[in-house]
Each structure stands twice: as C-alpha cells, then as structure tokens.
Design an enzyme around this catalytic site. Structure first.
Site, PDB file in Angstrom:
ATOM      1  CG  ASN A   7      -2.020   1.022   1.273  1.00  0.00           C
ATOM      2  OD1 ASN A   7      -1.928   1.988   0.374  1.00  0.00           O
ATOM      3  ND2 ASN A   7      -2.867   1.094   2.144  1.00  0.00           N
ATOM      4  CG  HIS A 184     -12.855   2.819   3.970  1.00  0.00           C
ATOM      5  ND1 HIS A 184     -13.632   3.809   4.860  1.00  0.00           N
ATOM      6  CD2 HIS A 184     -11.558   3.323   4.030  1.00  0.00           C
ATOM      7  CE1 HIS A 184     -12.664   4.348   5.343  1.00  0.00           C
ATOM      8  NE2 HIS A 184     -11.496   4.376   5.058  1.00  0.00           N
ATOM      9  CG  HIS A 212     -13.992   1.213   7.633  1.00  0.00           C
ATOM     10  ND1 HIS A 212     -13.232  -0.022   7.401  1.00  0.00           N
ATOM     11  CD2 HIS A 212     -13.159   1.937   7.805  1.00  0.00           C
ATOM     12  CE1 HIS A 212     -12.076   0.443   7.168  1.00  0.00           C
ATOM     13  NE2 HIS A 212     -11.977   1.606   7.617  1.00  0.00           N
ATOM     14  CG  LEU A 213     -17.287   3.776  12.953  1.00  0.00           C
ATOM     15  CD1 LEU A 213     -18.308   3.653  14.231  1.00  0.00           C
ATOM     16  CD2 LEU A 213     -17.872   4.547  12.027  1.00  0.00           C
ATOM     17  CG  ASN A 215      -7.359   9.547  11.136  1.00  0.00           C
ATOM     18  OD1 ASN A 215      -7.949  10.394  12.136  1.00  0.00           O
ATOM     19  ND2 ASN A 215      -6.757   9.992   9.908  1.00  0.00           N
ATOM     20  N   GLY A 216     -10.212   7.311   9.075  1.00  0.00           N
ATOM     21  CA  GLY A 216     -11.104   7.496   7.911  1.00  0.00           C
ATOM     22  C   GLY A 216     -12.207   6.533   8.341  1.00  0.00           C
ATOM     23  NE  ARG A 245      -9.980  11.540   3.864  1.00  0.00           N
ATOM     24  CZ  ARG A 245      -9.834  10.248   3.560  1.00  0.00           C
ATOM     25  NH1 ARG A 245     -10.711   9.409   3.914  1.00  0.00           N
ATOM     26  NH2 ARG A 245      -8.753   9.966   2.966  1.00  0.00           N
ATOM     27  CB  ILE A 335     -13.130   4.005  15.875  1.00  0.00           C
ATOM     28  CG1 ILE A 335     -12.076   5.096  16.064  1.00  0.00           C
ATOM     29  CG2 ILE A 335     -14.232   4.412  17.122  1.00  0.00           C
ATOM     30  CD1 ILE A 335     -12.366   6.322  15.448  1.00  0.00           C
ATOM     31  N   GLY A 336     -14.077   1.315  15.627  1.00  0.00           N
ATOM     32  CA  GLY A 336     -15.388   0.361  15.568  1.00  0.00           C
ATOM     33  C   GLY A 336     -15.054  -1.051  16.398  1.00  0.00           C
ATOM     34  CG  ASN A 338      -9.619  -1.797  19.076  1.00  0.00           C
ATOM     35  OD1 ASN A 338      -9.692  -3.085  19.314  1.00  0.00           O
ATOM     36  ND2 ASN A 338      -8.925  -1.339  18.036  1.00  0.00           N
ATOM     37  CD  GLU A 388      -8.738  -1.884   4.875  1.00  0.00           C
ATOM     38  OE1 GLU A 388      -8.890  -1.294   3.855  1.00  0.00           O
ATOM     39  OE2 GLU A 388      -8.525  -1.136   6.029  1.00  0.00           O
TER      40      GLU A 388
END
Length: 403
Positions: A7, A184, A212-213, A215-216, A245, A335-336, A338, A388
């Site tokens: 990536n 995503h 999908h939570l 930083n993006g 964003r 985030i989602g 943890n 991913e």
C-alpha cells in the site's frame, strides 16, 4: 502461496507478507517520510514465526524505489526475514484507490491497467499516483513476479444508479464520470463475507449495515450481500465525519469561502481533507486523545465527539430505512473494533429499530468476531475485525491462479 501486499502512499510504503496456506501474516512494515531528509522504517516479524522481531531504522529514503529495495533486503535477511529468496513470493497485491468505471475487479497489472490508474489521477489525486509508483517500483524490484491491482472502489460498483448518481446534469456523469464510487471497499467486502459466515447465512442472503470507523470512516448498506449504498462518494471526502475530513457538507460552502477569503479551490480542498473533522473542531484527530480531552471537560472535544456520533446514528437510521429487513449492524476498523463507549453511544435509544445492546458483552476489547447485542435484539449487533491485507492477498492469489 506467499503474497506480498503493498500500500504505497505519497511519502510512505506499508507492506505485509502473508502466507495464504495458514492465512497468517509473516511480517509487516511501514516506511515513512520517503523523499524527506529523515526517513523511518519499522519492520516486524510476527508471532507465528519462531520469535517476534522488530527492526527500526532511521535514515533517508530518497524515493519509493530505495524504500522497496530495503524492504526486499529485510524479507530475505537472515535475522529479520521470513524467506530465503524473493522467488518465494507468489505474487504482489497492490491496494489501488480508484479504477473509475473502467476497471471494477482485481486484475493483473499490464500497460492498460496502469493507463487506467493514470487516467483516474484526477479522481484520486492523493492516492492513485502513489499507488502507481508502488506498482512500477515493484515491477523493477521483483521482475517476473506478477502484480495485481485490487481497487478500493470495487465493492461500491454494485450500487444501482439510484444510489450512485448525483442529481447534477447527466452530461457531467457522461463526460467526467462524476458519480458515487465508494471507498474502504476492500474492508466492507471482507467484513460482509465474515458477517454472513458468523450468522450462518450465505452471503447473498445478508442484509446489514457495516460501520467502518477509524481515522477514515464510512458506512455501507449491504442488501443480498452486495453494496446498495455507501457514504463515500466521488472521493473519500463525502459521508461521515472523520479524523481530518469534514465528510458531507453543504456544497455552497466552497464558493462562499472562495468569495469571502480569496482561497483557491485547492486550498479549500486541503482544508476539507486535512484540517477538518475532529481536528477542525477540537484540534485533535486521534479519537483516543479526543476522549481524554472529553474527560477533562474540554467543550470543543465534547462537541466533536457528539458530532461524530450524531452523523453515524443518522446514517445508520437512513440505511436501515432503505434496507428494510436488517440482519445485523456491524462495527469494524480501529474505533469500531476497540471503542466500546463509541459502540454504546451509537446504539443508544435504538430499541425502536430492533437494536438492543448487551453492555456487558460490549465492554472492553475482544479477539475475533463477536455478538454484542442481547438475545432478544431483533437486529444482531456484531464486532467483526477487518483484515484488508488478507483480503487483498486472497484476491491476488485468485486472480493469478485463474490467469
């Protein structure tokens, strides 16, 4: 059966080397500040190898080619490596942001594929050029090893026109490809499959909202296993509030600011992508730091967190409305997966929608997929860790194997 997943960012290079026989990551790493005076590399040989080893280096990487050369050396290093020779690499899978409408599935890279990626530079100016650089460097560093492009937009390409079209003059779509693509996608696609498995359903039976939570951040409505709608649009800027964003805003704000401040379109684009979201509201973009500030009673941190949750809940309700029957609401990404308090806030007062959270099951972190809703909750609430890189590796192997 060993696939290198790459990536490439504008000044970074992330990688994982995955053994698909065991579905384990053998090593991973990140090269940062490529092209700057002082670069940084972190290479980790992971626990399924005899000993976990971490290698850190500080020196200048002039370009991506130099960074990849060092990665290649580490893969075969006697102390830090996991293979004897680069010939053990079956294929290289590249995460590519945008393929437009021309390429909608993973493909072996050739000149046509590279030209499509170039033509999509205007649609992904921060990502596509770097992604192409990663491909071209890999071609030179690992001659004879196939490269596969896996597009972040793939999942969203199943949306119907009523979802992906913008209510703008139709010729703008025809001439410039202006539509919702969704991003995503690799994560949403992987999580949709894992959700169906967890619920004991075939994928084409699944109706779910995936959150999908990180930083993006993005959400998708999945009907019969395919993407019905998703929050990100022509670019990854649309949709939920994110770390830096802004997400969806009134588009008239852009010309208004240009008139009032004299800023250029590029300057406003920078503000919306890199200086907004959590960062713009409270000066912090890491959710863990935002929550620490909330505990200290800092009002702007409280506001930022309230805004973040509000937009997720609003989207969740809208997607359940368009889905009708909803089997599951799924939390994934940093985030989602943890943040139990975030999941609790999103699911609060949703009994009317058939969502009842089991606060004890929700508490803390856990390994692997799990259910965090009560037994009588009409809609299952799940935490499904995303992967991913594994998804990219699996798609890469499939494409090369079938070629």
């Amino acid at each position: 059966m060993k696939v290198l997943v790459v990536n490439a960012g504008s000044s970074s290079l992330k990688y994982q080397f995955i053994n698909l026989t065991t579905c384990h990551c053998l090593c991973s790493g990140l090269v940062e500040r490529i092209g700057q005076e002082s670069g940084h590399l972190t290479h980790k040989r992971l626990p399924d190898t005899p000993h976990r080893v971490v290698k850190k280096e500080e020196h200048q990487f002039a370009d991506h080619a130099e960074a990849m050369k060092r990665v290649s050396a580490l893969l075969t290093d006697s102390e830090y490596g996991v293979i004897q020779d680069i010939s053990e690499i079956y294929a290289i899978g590249h995460r590519v942001l945008h393929g437009g409408e021309e390429i909608t599935h993973p493909v072996i890279v050739d000149e046509h594929v590279k030209n499509v990626i170039r033509r999509c530079f205007p649609l992904g100016p921060l990502h596509n050029p770097a992604n192409l650089t990663g491909i071209e460097v890999s071609e030179k560093m690992f001659p004879g090893i196939p490269n596969v492009a896996v597009f972040d937009t793939e999942f969203g390409m199943s949306m119907p026109p009523s979802s992906y079209m913008y209510p703008l003059p139709y010729e703008l779509y025809e001439q410039y490809g202006i539509r919702r693509y969704g991003f995503h996608g690799t994560s949403h696609n992987y999580v949709a499959s894992r959700t169906a498995e967890f619920l004991g359903k075939s994928r084409d039976e699944l109706n779910a909202v995936i959150l999908h939570l990180g930083n993006g951040a993005s959400a998708s409505a999945v009907r019969n296993g395919s993407c019905l709608d998703t929050t990100m649009g022509l670019t990854p800027l649309e949709g939920l509030m994110m770390g830096t964003r802004c997400g969806t805003i009134d588009p008239a704000i852009v010309p208004f600011l240009m008139q009032k401040t004299g800023m250029s379109a590029a300057e406003i684009d920078t503000i919306m992508n890199r200086k907004s979201g959590l960062l713009g509201i409270c000066g912090i973009n890491d959710m863990r730091d935002v929550k620490d500030a909330v505990k200290k009673g800092e009002p702007r941190a409280v506001l930022a967190l309230d805004m973040f949750v509000h937009r997720i809940k609003k989207t969740l309700g809208a997607y359940m409305a368009v889905l009708g029957r909803t089997d599951a609401v799924v939390f994934t990404a940093g985030i989602g997966e943890n943040d139990d308090s975030m999941r609790s806030r999103v699911c609060a007062n949703m009994d009317f929608f058939g969502i009842k959270l089991d606060e004890e099951a929700n508490a803390g972190r856990g390994d692997g997929p799990r259910r965090i809703s009560t037994p009588d909750s009409r809609v299952s609430v799940l935490v499904i860790p995303t992967n991913e890189e594994l998804s990219i590796a699996m798609e890469t192997y499939r494409v090369v194997h079938e070629h």
